[in-house]
Design a protein around this motif. Structure first.
Motif, PDB file in Angstrom:
ATOM      1  N   VAL A  23      13.406  -4.344   8.170  1.00 14.45           N
ATOM      2  CA  VAL A  23      12.760  -4.683   6.894  1.00 14.45           C
ATOM      3  C   VAL A  23      12.856  -6.193   6.651  1.00 14.45           C
ATOM      4  O   VAL A  23      11.885  -6.845   6.257  1.00 14.45           O
ATOM      5  CB  VAL A  23      13.401  -3.888   5.728  1.00 14.45           C
ATOM      6  CG1 VAL A  23      12.958  -4.446   4.381  1.00 14.45           C
ATOM      7  CG2 VAL A  23      13.038  -2.407   5.835  1.00 14.45           C
TER       8      VAL A  23
ATOM      9  N   ALA B 249      10.482  -8.010   9.149  1.00 18.42           N
ATOM     10  CA  ALA B 249       9.058  -7.792   8.867  1.00 18.42           C
ATOM     11  C   ALA B 249       8.640  -8.472   7.568  1.00 18.42           C
ATOM     12  O   ALA B 249       7.470  -8.790   7.369  1.00 18.42           O
ATOM     13  CB  ALA B 249       8.769  -6.295   8.790  1.00 18.42           C
TER      14      ALA B 249
ATOM     15  N   ASN C 147       8.453  -7.098   4.789  1.00 11.12           N
ATOM     16  CA  ASN C 147       7.743  -6.140   3.931  1.00 11.12           C
ATOM     17  C   ASN C 147       8.749  -5.238   3.226  1.00 11.12           C
ATOM     18  O   ASN C 147       9.934  -5.253   3.556  1.00 11.12           O
ATOM     19  CB  ASN C 147       6.825  -5.244   4.768  1.00 11.12           C
ATOM     20  CG  ASN C 147       5.756  -6.058   5.470  1.00 11.12           C
ATOM     21  OD1 ASN C 147       5.241  -7.016   4.898  1.00 11.12           O
ATOM     22  ND2 ASN C 147       5.445  -5.679   6.697  1.00 11.12           N
ATOM     23  N   ALA C 148       8.226  -4.397   2.313  1.00 10.43           N
ATOM     24  CA  ALA C 148       9.091  -3.391   1.692  1.00 10.43           C
ATOM     25  C   ALA C 148       9.358  -2.276   2.702  1.00 10.43           C
ATOM     26  O   ALA C 148       8.599  -2.097   3.658  1.00 10.43           O
ATOM     27  CB  ALA C 148       8.408  -2.830   0.454  1.00 10.43           C
TER      28      ALA C 148
ATOM     29  N   SER D 144       9.703   1.745   3.989  1.00  4.11           N
ATOM     30  CA  SER D 144       8.646   2.755   3.951  1.00  4.11           C
ATOM     31  C   SER D 144       8.728   3.713   2.765  1.00  4.11           C
ATOM     32  O   SER D 144       7.810   4.497   2.535  1.00  4.11           O
ATOM     33  CB  SER D 144       8.658   3.559   5.258  1.00  4.11           C
ATOM     34  OG  SER D 144       9.944   4.119   5.446  1.00  4.11           O
TER      35      SER D 144
ATOM     36  N   GLN E 126      14.240   1.735   0.471  1.00  6.59           N
ATOM     37  CA  GLN E 126      14.362   0.362  -0.060  1.00  6.59           C
ATOM     38  C   GLN E 126      15.710   0.189  -0.781  1.00  6.59           C
ATOM     39  O   GLN E 126      16.380  -0.830  -0.646  1.00  6.59           O
ATOM     40  CB  GLN E 126      13.189   0.080  -1.019  1.00  6.59           C
ATOM     41  CG  GLN E 126      13.093  -1.369  -1.473  1.00  6.59           C
ATOM     42  CD  GLN E 126      12.785  -2.330  -0.318  1.00  6.59           C
ATOM     43  OE1 GLN E 126      12.060  -1.978   0.604  1.00  6.59           O
ATOM     44  NE2 GLN E 126      13.365  -3.516  -0.351  1.00  6.59           N
TER      45      GLN E 126
END
Ligand code: ZN
Length: 199
Positions: free
Chosen positions: A116, A119, A121-122, A124, A129
């Protein structure tokens, strides 16, 4: 010898039996179940990952009523694991002598947090998270040494151990030693890291 030294000896002896395959499987017979119907007297709390390859009762060759084990992916100190440990640290304080936070080689939760982070990003799902959010502070510094993932797992075990104190007055006031540890999948070895210092 302090109470904690005695507990550490007991854990290390059980782990030595586990590593060599000479398990004695203590306290697992029907009479042990009968003995602990009305109460329990665990002597150590273990916060461990949920990983199926890391089973604290087996790793330390213990039985019923010995370890108070709390398991969650990434062995994180969130509200639920803290509340569980508070119960043992307060209600069972006559018996419990310390807390081990057991991180392990090849931890999928730590790897998920690394993914995470990398990347950008949040995760999945909102639940994942939340989980990786607890691990993220352990990833802030790149660990030294060849095996960086092992360094992150150690940092995460230390972070969770420190969080237990920082986020819980009950655990802080319990004065229980809190010791992070690192489990190796192939050898079955548990390496105990330095006890967390209280501020
Ligand atoms: Zn894990």
């Amino acid at each position: 010898m302090t109470n904690w030294d005695k507990v550490l000896n007991r854990l290390e002896e059980g782990n030595a039996r586990y590593k060599s395959g000479n398990l004695i499987h203590p306290n697992q017979l029907p009479e042990c179940r009968e003995r602990w119907i009305d109460d329990q007297e665990p002597w150590c709390i273990v916060l461990s990952c949920a990983d199926s390859r890391v089973t604290p009762e087996m790793v330390f060759d213990t039985g019923i009523g010995e370890l108070f084990v709390v398991r969650v992916a990434g062995n994180i100190a969130n509200a639920s694991t803290i509340a569980s440990i508070e119960y043992a640290a307060f209600k069972l304080k006559k018996y419990v002598k310390g807390i081990v936070v057991l991180g392990h080689e090849g931890c999928g939760a730590v790897n998920a947090a690394i993914d995470v982070r990398d990347a950008g990003n949040a995760a999945s799902s909102p639940a994942l998270q939340h989980l990786v959010g607890h691990i993220m502070p352990a990833l802030q510094k790149t660990p030294s040494g060849k095996n960086k993932k092992a360094g992150y797992v150690r940092a995460n075990a230390r972070l969770a151990a420190a969080d237990l104190i920082a986020r819980s007055k009950i655990i802080q006031d319990s004065k229980l030693p809190i010791v992070p540890a690192y489990y190796r999948l192939k050898s079955g070895d548990v390496e105990f890291l330095s006890e967390i210092k209280r501020g």
